[in-house]
Every structure is written in C-alpha cells, then in structure tokens.
Enzyme design. Structure first.
Site, short mmCIF file in Angstrom:
data_model
loop_
_atom_site.label_atom_id
_atom_site.label_comp_id
_atom_site.label_asym_id
_atom_site.label_seq_id
_atom_site.Cartn_x
_atom_site.Cartn_y
_atom_site.Cartn_z
N HIS A 245 -3.67 4.43 -3.76
CA HIS A 245 -2.89 3.78 -2.71
C HIS A 245 -1.52 3.34 -3.23
O HIS A 245 -1.04 2.24 -2.93
CB HIS A 245 -3.65 2.56 -2.17
CG HIS A 245 -4.89 2.91 -1.40
ND1 HIS A 245 -4.88 3.24 -0.07
CD2 HIS A 245 -6.19 3.01 -1.80
CE1 HIS A 245 -6.12 3.50 0.34
NE2 HIS A 245 -6.93 3.38 -0.70
N GLU B 244 -10.73 4.31 -4.07
CA GLU B 244 -10.50 5.55 -3.32
C GLU B 244 -9.56 6.52 -4.04
O GLU B 244 -8.71 7.16 -3.42
CB GLU B 244 -9.97 5.22 -1.92
CG GLU B 244 -10.96 4.43 -1.08
CD GLU B 244 -10.49 4.19 0.34
OE1 GLU B 244 -11.33 4.31 1.26
OE2 GLU B 244 -9.30 3.89 0.53
N ASP C 54 0.86 -1.19 0.00
CA ASP C 54 0.00 0.00 0.00
C ASP C 54 0.89 1.23 0.00
O ASP C 54 2.13 1.11 -0.12
CB ASP C 54 -0.96 -0.01 1.20
CG ASP C 54 -2.30 0.64 0.85
OD1 ASP C 54 -2.35 1.88 0.82
OD2 ASP C 54 -3.28 -0.09 0.61
#
Length: 636
Positions: free
Chosen positions: A306, A377, A253
C-alpha cells in the site's frame, strides 16, 4: 483542596435548593431508574433513596490538574446544556393474550410447539418503585486521584469508583486522571432533567468500574479519502463519550499522501489538493484534543505494501509496480488488491534511508509508545516490475518470498525500535506472520499482531505462538462492509433474472468482499476469545473496529461509525454477558437506542437503529419473545 468550577460560570455557589416535583413523565425500569449508561458499568448498585437534586454549579473538591479541570467543566457544561430527558424506557412487554385458533382452511396437524406464553408471568410489566423518601440535595463533589502523573499510554489504570450517598455527597475515586475522565462521562449519563428547570439523579448509586481490555480503538483511514480535522475531532469526542481510548490513524495509503513532513515536503504533491493536507499544527491539534479526552493516537504508515503516493515524489525507484494495471481481470498478473498498485521496493537500499528519515519525524510527533508499521496484503507479482528484486532473486536462487519479507523486516524493524526514535513497540498486521505467501520467517515476539482474517482462527494462531494481539476480525469489526462495490466498469451487476443459483447479484457479496453489513448486534455478539485458554486470553490486548474509506469521508463518517461503535465499546469495556453468563443483547437494545439519541443531540449524525415506536414499547420489536433465545455457539 477545594476549588471552584471555572468557565462562563465564574463563581461557585452553594448548591441551590431545587424543588423536585413528581416526575410522572418518566417510566422507570426494574431498578426504579430511567437512565441506562453505556457502556454498562462493571458493577452498578442503585440505592432506595432519591431523587437527588443536582445543582448547576456544584462545589467540587479536587486536585489541581489541567486535564482534570477541563474534563470536569466539560462534563458539567454538557449536563446543564442537555438537561437530558430519557428517550427510551426499559420494561417487559405486556402479557399478550394467548394465540386464538387459526381461521380458514387448516393445515395438516403438526407436532405442537412449545408455547412461549406458557411463561407469561415472566413478561409482566414491572411497576415503578415508588419514591417515598425525602428529597436529597447534592451538597458537594469530592474527587480523589492517587497518581496525577500517570502517562496516557497503553495499560494505564482507567478504573474508577463513583458513590452518591444519601447525605448528598458525590465521591469519585480513581487511580489516575484517565479513570476520572471515564467517571465524568458516566456522570453525564446519570444526571437528567427534573421535568422543570432543574437537574436530578434518580437514586443514590454506587459504581465500581474498569475496562476488560486496555486497547479499545477505532481505525480511521484518511489515505483513501480525506477527513477534515473537524470531523476527526468530532470522532474523537464520541470515542471518549463511549470510553474508547485509541484512535488508530491510518494516515496514508497508495491513493494519497496527506501528511506534511519537513523531511520530504514533496510528498504532499500526492495529496488530493492543498486543502486536503494534515500540517504539523493539525497533527498536534488532533493529538492534544485526544489526550484531553483520554484518547491515544497511534499513527500507521503502511509499508511496504500500500505504498505509492508520496514515495514516488521522492524517487520513482522507491516504488515497485506503481504504474502497472492492477489486473483484477487477469488474476495471475494482479499487482494489488485494489487500485492504484504500489509497494516499496524492498531491495532498493535507498528505501531504508527514506523510511528512517520519515519515521524519525513521525515518531517525534506522536508521543504514544505504540506505532503501527503496516505490512499487509503484499502481492508477489508486483515485484516482477522491480529490477532490484529481480537481481536479488537471481543472486539468491533458493530464496523465497518469505525470505524477501524477512529481508524487509530485518532492515526496517531496527529503525522502528531504535532508542533514538523513542523505542516504540511495533504493531503489524497479521500478514507478517500468517500470510500464506508473503510472511516473514522470524517475526520478533515483541511485535503486536493485528488480526483481520479468518476470525477467531487467526487470532488463536497468533496467541498460540506467543504474540500479543489486537483483534479486528473483518467478519465482525470492519465497518465499511456491506455497501456494495466501488470499482467501476463492473459487468457482474448485469444480471436481471435470478436463476436460483448463488451469484454475484443474487445471494453473493454484491461487490463488497466482506459482506454483509456489520450490524451492532453482530459486533456485540462477537466472542473473539471463544475457546481460548487462560494464557491465550492474556495475549489479547483488545480490539479495534475499522473504517476503511473507499466509500467514506467526513460527510458520512458519523453514520458509518455510530452508533454501531458504541456496541463495540461496551463489548470491550464490560463485555456482552450478564452475571449468569447469558448474552445481554436484549437489554442492550434500549441502552444503545438511548445512546444514539445522545449522540445526535451532541451533534453526531448517528444512524437510527429502530423506529422510535420501539423506544416507548420495549421489546415489542424483538425477534424473539423468549428473553434468552439460543444462539449457534452459545446454548444460554
């Protein structure tokens, strides 16, 4: 052919005649047995004959297969080592006396409520079925596999049948080795101590079993905090015990890149330390260990969101907004939902050269035909830091962020699905299709969407549009929720007086965006295809619980996952309803308590669910004495 069990017991001997003494220490349930296997089999029928002595070295007839041999011996070793004595009992609570009149000052007369105890006859303790039949000795085990060569891939047949008859013959029939492995796990929960030095199965039994869903998994995030290999292996072992079959490994990540690659060795400069790296031999150890237990390992390298750690070591220009303030305090300028920010630069042509090289190596290392490509996201403002994206928008004045998402998909998706890379089928987070501000315009129907927002609503939107789905609804299946906040310098906690309003500290989420904590009952009660059509249900491949690791690592992973994940395992294997369609969380309570004790005995630090007093006083710890209280969605 007949072969002998191989391990430290080098020779198989004829079944020893065990003298089965009366086992008064066992309190039986309504079936006359104390065992309560989890997940509950689809069909389990107990006979009247028994108990049946179980030898430590049963004669077994089975086909030659390394996976099968190893799994059988593991099961036998565990049975002998544990000599399990059931820790819980299943029975009805005692017939409590009627409520006496209230003493002291009396309130105003109110409408009389229905007295649960008008139905006390429903709650009488069932007496054990007496064992009047002669003892039976297990003579031999016969294992039949129809297809020894079936690959461990999505959709493989995992069904099995187990039959122990009154002649003392145990037969296991499975279409594949992977179904047989599940049968062995069930067997380990059927064999218990005879109260002396021997083992027994309490009754003859027939089981016909198969999973409701082919994809039953746990997501483990090793990018935010590192998990030693030994902790991952222990987690995989517990997955197999509960008949889960997927480890979704969210390897990296923005925070760290612990995966060592030959193509870009410099990426692990962003590992937390040289001790916190997964080297190729570690990856192969994990994959091999999982396969031996019928668990598939699906890797995820999340992109283009990410994405900071690792990539910035190759070329800082691959990453947009990597050095920005994530800006939760000035929301219009936020570049990430959590620190540190970083997204792959979608327009930089070098991005796709790097993706191709990384994916080629990762695809070759992981044999599963599914690959998770992330896509969740994405934050629009992050690309304000990219000159490449700024120039692209200037050159395409009518373009939107949906066009930018499509730009990435059009270039990355062919890399993921290329035949030279194994022709993987791709999983992506729902955002690629359902994001309000960063969804692509044309997502191929072959993409499997993993839903996590808005519960059933987003899952239904995906299946209505023809997408296959893996469900990970955060409101039910996110196991990291309910532990408070982890970001520092948070002044929202600075409130000492409850002013009667719902605030961060009083009635609010307390720093956990997906509050509350997901109890096993919440997980188990989730009907994630509620009100779906038959055709829509066919698109639901299964589900995963997720353990995001901002506040988890190898030290606490057991208690974060278990035994809650066992409730999820049963939900995905045989469902949460009885033969009359009623929610069966009442009967599940003792089953999951028992399974928790097994986990602990096997070295898994599973959290307790109740005081142990409840183990020996079944249903006296229930909230409702009524067997089937009405829920919000389900009148039965």
């Amino acid at each position: 052919m007949k072969i002998k069990s191989s391990s430290k017991r080098l020779c198989t001997i004829v079944s020893k005649t065990l003298v089965i003494l009366s086992i008064n220490f066992l309190v039986t349930n309504v079936n006359g047995v104390t065992v309560n296997p989890l997940p509950k089999p689809q069909v389990i029928t107990w006979g009247e004959k028994g108990p049946i002595s179980f030898p430590e070295e049963p004669i077994v007839s089975k086909p030659e297969n390394d996976i099968l041999d190893f799994a059988w011996q593991r099961a036998i070793d565990r049975i002998i080592e544990e000599k399990w004595e059931p820790q819980t009992i299943e029975a009805e609570p005692p017939p409590y006396p009627p409520f006496p009149p209230k003493i002291g000052p009396q309130p105003n007369p109110a409408k009389k409520k229905r007295d649960f105890f008008d139905r006390r006859s429903d709650f009488k303790n069932k007496k054990p079925i007496p064992n009047s039949t002669p003892n039976i000795h297990l003579n031999n085990v016969e294992i039949t596999i129809k297809d020894l060569n079936a690959e461990l891939q999505h959709g493989v047949d995992e069904s099995y049948e187990l039959n122990l008859n009154e002649d003392g013959k145990l037969t296991i029939i499975a279409p594949t080795v992977w179904g047989a492995l599940h049968a062995f796990e069930t067997l380990t929960q059927l064999v218990i101590s005879d109260g002396k030095d021997g083992l027994l199965i309490e009754r003859t039994v027939k089981i016909k079993d198969s999973p409701l869903y082919p994809h039953r998994g746990v997501l483990l995030d090793t990018g935010r905090n590192f998990y030693p290999v030994k902790d991952i292996l222990r987690t995989i072992e517990a997955l197999a015990w509960s008949k889960l079959n997927v480890l979704h490994w969210h390897i990296v990540d923005s925070q760290s890149w612990p995966l060592q690659l030959k193509s870009y060795k410099e990426m692990t400069k962003d590992a937390y330390s040289q001790r916190e790296i997964y080297r190729p031999k570690d990856v192969q150890t994990i994959i091999r260990f999982a396969r031996e237990r019928g668990v598939r390992v699906i890797p995820e390298l999340d992109m283009p969101g990410h994405s900071r750690a690792g990539y910035q070591q190759i070329d800082p220009n691959l990453v947009a907004c990597g050095n920005s303030w994530w800006s939760n305090d000035d929301w219009q300028h936020h570049t990430a939902v959590e620190p540190p920010p970083g997204q792959l630069d979608i327009v930089n042509p070098n991005t796709y050269k790097v993706i191709k090289n990384i994916f080629k190596e990762v695809a070759a290392a992981f044999p599963d035909k599914l690959y998770h490509a992330g896509f969740d996201e994405l934050q629009q403002y992050c690309y304000a830091y990219s000159q490449y994206v700024s120039n692209w928008f200037n050159q395409n004045s009518n373009a939107t962020y949906q066009d930018l998402a499509q730009y990435f998909l059009d270039r990355a998706y062919p890399i993921f699905t290329a035949k030279e890379n194994g022709g993987k089928r791709i999983i992506m987070w729902e955002d690629v299709f359902l994001s309000n501000d960063f969804a692509a315009k044309n997502v191929p129907k072959e993409v499997i969407l993993q839903t996590w927002n808005e519960g059933i609503n987003n899952t239904k939107k995906a299946v209505e549009n023809g997408y296959d789905v893996i469900v990970s609804s955060a409101d039910w299946f996110y196991l990291d929720c309910g532990f408070g906040g982890w970001v520092g310098n948070d002044a929202r906690y600075d409130q000492n007086i409850n002013n009667g309003l719902t605030t961060f500290n009083f009635g609010g989420n307390g720093g956990s965006w997906c509050n509350p904590y997901k109890s096993w009952q919440r997980i188990y009660s989730y009907d994630f295809t509620f009100n779906f059509t038959i055709e829509e249900k066919k698109h639901v491949l299964g589900a995963e619980v997720a353990l995001w690791s901002e506040q988890s690592d190898g030290v606490v992973v057991d208690s974060k996952l278990w035994p809650r994940t066992a409730a999820f395992a049963e939900l995905l294997w045989s469902g949460n309803r009885d033969e009359k369609g009623r929610k069966r969380y009442r009967e599940m309570q003792q089953r999951i308590n028992e399974f928790r004790e097994r986990l602990v005995a096997r070295g898994v630090g599973a959290s307790p669910l109740q005081p142990k007093w409840c183990y020996k006083h079944p249903h006296e710890c229930d909230l409702y004495l009524d067997k089937f209280p009405k829920g919000f969605d389900n009148p039965i």
